[in-house]
Write a protein that holds these residues in place. Structure first.
Motif, short mmCIF file in Angstrom:
data_model
loop_
_atom_site.label_atom_id
_atom_site.label_comp_id
_atom_site.label_asym_id
_atom_site.label_seq_id
_atom_site.Cartn_x
_atom_site.Cartn_y
_atom_site.Cartn_z
N MET A 1 0.84 -1.18 0.00
CA MET A 1 0.00 0.00 0.00
C MET A 1 0.88 1.24 0.00
SD MET A 1 -2.18 2.39 2.33
CE MET A 1 -1.09 2.26 3.65
N SER A 2 0.63 2.09 -0.96
CA SER A 2 1.41 3.32 -1.07
C SER A 2 0.47 4.51 -0.85
CB SER A 2 2.06 3.40 -2.45
OG SER A 2 2.87 4.53 -2.52
N PRO A 3 0.70 5.31 0.20
CA PRO A 3 -0.19 6.44 0.46
C PRO A 3 0.15 7.67 -0.38
CG PRO A 3 1.39 6.25 2.23
CD PRO A 3 1.67 5.12 1.28
N LYS A 4 -0.89 8.44 -0.65
CA LYS A 4 -0.70 9.74 -1.27
C LYS A 4 -1.78 10.68 -0.76
CE LYS A 4 -3.30 9.50 -5.65
NZ LYS A 4 -3.16 9.57 -7.11
N GLN A 5 -1.62 11.93 -1.09
CA GLN A 5 -2.59 12.95 -0.75
C GLN A 5 -2.98 13.66 -2.04
OE1 GLN A 5 -1.30 16.66 1.35
NE2 GLN A 5 -2.61 15.87 2.98
N VAL A 6 -4.28 13.93 -2.18
CA VAL A 6 -4.76 14.67 -3.35
C VAL A 6 -5.44 15.94 -2.87
CG1 VAL A 6 -6.41 14.66 -5.26
CG2 VAL A 6 -4.99 12.66 -4.85
N VAL A 51 -0.70 15.22 -5.07
CA VAL A 51 -1.07 15.63 -6.41
C VAL A 51 -2.11 16.74 -6.28
CG1 VAL A 51 -2.12 14.85 -8.58
CG2 VAL A 51 -0.70 13.28 -7.26
N VAL A 52 -2.02 17.76 -7.13
CA VAL A 52 -3.01 18.84 -7.13
C VAL A 52 -3.81 18.76 -8.43
CG1 VAL A 52 -3.40 21.32 -6.95
CG2 VAL A 52 -1.48 20.27 -5.72
N LEU A 53 -5.12 18.62 -8.26
CA LEU A 53 -6.05 18.50 -9.38
C LEU A 53 -7.00 19.69 -9.36
CD1 LEU A 53 -6.88 14.72 -8.80
CD2 LEU A 53 -5.15 15.70 -10.33
N LYS A 54 -7.79 19.83 -10.43
CA LYS A 54 -8.69 20.99 -10.48
C LYS A 54 -10.10 20.60 -10.89
CE LYS A 54 -7.48 22.23 -15.23
NZ LYS A 54 -7.02 23.28 -16.12
N VAL A 55 -11.04 21.43 -10.45
CA VAL A 55 -12.43 21.35 -10.89
C VAL A 55 -12.86 22.75 -11.28
CG1 VAL A 55 -13.05 19.32 -9.52
CG2 VAL A 55 -13.29 21.60 -8.52
N GLY A 109 -9.52 9.95 -9.93
CA GLY A 109 -8.74 9.49 -11.08
C GLY A 109 -9.09 10.13 -12.41
N ASN A 110 -10.28 10.71 -12.50
CA ASN A 110 -10.71 11.31 -13.79
C ASN A 110 -10.51 12.82 -13.84
OD1 ASN A 110 -12.70 11.79 -11.84
ND2 ASN A 110 -14.31 11.95 -13.39
N LEU A 111 -9.98 13.42 -12.78
CA LEU A 111 -9.82 14.88 -12.75
C LEU A 111 -8.51 15.29 -13.38
CD1 LEU A 111 -11.02 15.65 -9.11
CD2 LEU A 111 -12.31 15.88 -11.23
N PRO A 112 -8.50 16.48 -14.02
CA PRO A 112 -7.26 16.97 -14.63
C PRO A 112 -6.29 17.55 -13.60
CG PRO A 112 -9.03 18.51 -15.05
CD PRO A 112 -9.64 17.34 -14.33
N LEU A 113 -5.01 17.46 -13.92
CA LEU A 113 -3.98 18.09 -13.10
C LEU A 113 -4.11 19.61 -13.18
CD1 LEU A 113 -0.83 16.03 -14.14
CD2 LEU A 113 -1.88 16.07 -11.86
N LEU A 114 -3.77 20.27 -12.11
CA LEU A 114 -3.66 21.72 -12.13
C LEU A 114 -2.34 22.06 -12.80
CD1 LEU A 114 -4.78 24.49 -11.18
CD2 LEU A 114 -3.30 24.22 -9.18
N LYS A 115 -2.37 22.92 -13.80
CA LYS A 115 -1.14 23.29 -14.52
C LYS A 115 -0.92 24.79 -14.42
CE LYS A 115 -1.33 19.50 -17.76
NZ LYS A 115 -1.29 19.07 -19.12
#
Length: 115
Positions: A1-6, A51-55, A109-115
């Motif tokens: 198990m590998s943890p991450k934060q989104v 990981v930073v994602l956006k909506v 998993g379906n959200l885009p990365l913040l760029k």
């Protein structure tokens, strides 16, 4: 198990880069403090993957929050104090985890990365 934060941020607010960076930093700390101590240690030991994602809206952001809660993931909300660019109480970001990467990916998993 590998943890991450989104961390999921609202792109519709058009925050300055500095303001956005601060919101992400707030989110990272909120998620860390709410997480299980054993998981926090593993996450820290493995490099604090995040990981930073956006909506595009508050509605989308809250939808992600509710999905994560239904999956029993650690979730936190960032609300701005309103001292600079946006009104007090504006919801700017949601943090999920740190938690198991596969569990978080089910929600984001379906959200885009913040760029």
């Amino acid at each position: 198990m590998s943890p991450k934060q989104v961390i999921v941020v609202r792109d519709d607010l058009k925050l300055s880069r500095g303001k956005l960076a601060v919101q992400v930093a707030h989110a990272a700390i909120i998620g860390y403090l709410k997480s299980d101590p054993g998981l926090r240690k593993k996450w820290l030991d493995e490099g604090q993957k995040k990981v930073v994602l956006k909506v595009g809206s508050l509605e989308e952001l809250m939808g992600i929050k509710y999905k994560a809660e239904r999956e029993n993931l650690v979730v936190g909300i960032v609300q701005d104090a309103g001292l600079t660019e946006i009104p007090p109480g504006t919801v700017t970001a949601v943090v999920i985890g740190p938690d198991e990467e596969k569990r978080i990916d089910k929600v984001t998993g379906n959200l885009p990365l913040l760029k």
